[in-house]
Design a protein around this motif. Sequence first.
Motif, PDB file in Angstrom:
ATOM      1  N   ASN A   8       0.803  -1.218   0.000  1.00  0.00           N
ATOM      2  CA  ASN A   8       0.000   0.000   0.000  1.00  0.00           C
ATOM      3  C   ASN A   8       0.845   1.282   0.000  1.00  0.00           C
ATOM      4  O   ASN A   8       0.312   2.364   0.144  1.00  0.00           O
ATOM      5  CB  ASN A   8      -0.969   0.015   1.178  1.00  0.00           C
ATOM      6  N   ASN A   9       2.160   1.169  -0.187  1.00  0.00           N
ATOM      7  CA  ASN A   9       3.027   2.332  -0.266  1.00  0.00           C
ATOM      8  C   ASN A   9       3.139   2.763  -1.730  1.00  0.00           C
ATOM      9  O   ASN A   9       3.621   1.999  -2.564  1.00  0.00           O
ATOM     10  CB  ASN A   9       4.412   1.990   0.294  1.00  0.00           C
TER      11      ASN A   9
ATOM     12  N   SER B  12       6.283  -5.755  -2.926  1.00  0.00           N
ATOM     13  CA  SER B  12       6.124  -6.037  -1.501  1.00  0.00           C
ATOM     14  C   SER B  12       7.220  -7.012  -1.108  1.00  0.00           C
ATOM     15  O   SER B  12       7.501  -7.970  -1.818  1.00  0.00           O
ATOM     16  CB  SER B  12       4.761  -6.676  -1.216  1.00  0.00           C
ATOM     17  N   GLY B  13       7.847  -6.753   0.026  1.00  0.00           N
ATOM     18  CA  GLY B  13       8.897  -7.652   0.490  1.00  0.00           C
ATOM     19  C   GLY B  13       9.873  -6.953   1.403  1.00  0.00           C
ATOM     20  O   GLY B  13       9.562  -5.912   2.005  1.00  0.00           O
TER      21      GLY B  13
END
Length: 137
Positions: free
Chosen positions: A31-32, A38-39
């Motif tokens: 959500n950034n 993602s990770g």
Amino acid sequence: FRSPEIGGEGPIATLSSSSELPIYRVVLWRNNPYHIFSGYVEANITNDQPSQPEKIFGMEHPMWLVNSHNKLAADRNIRFSLGAIDTFFERFIPSFQHFIRLNVLGKEAADAALEADSILGAGKQQQVLAYQRMAEV
């Protein structure tokens, strides 16, 4: 791995088994809006044990990222895929190492380390030196 205490802030934990000194740790959240993956990502000074002992005190950028199982997400020739991100760091890290050595050890030592690098090859060495000449202008 846990590093020694740094600057009174306590030890820094890292997931990499070949890390000599952890520098950055970044958690990438879906959500950034500034990250498309993602990770978990690290940037470390490496001891390169056990795989590449000749690269001691080089840089490493291990990444543990979530990805789907398809060509678009992993192909090195597709922009913004995990493969393309990996290729970017393979090309960027030697230039960055040369820049650091240039500022810390001087031009002769930096160029000698670049020439002695068995993985880069002559083409990449010339590319890094071309970046250096551009920076001098």
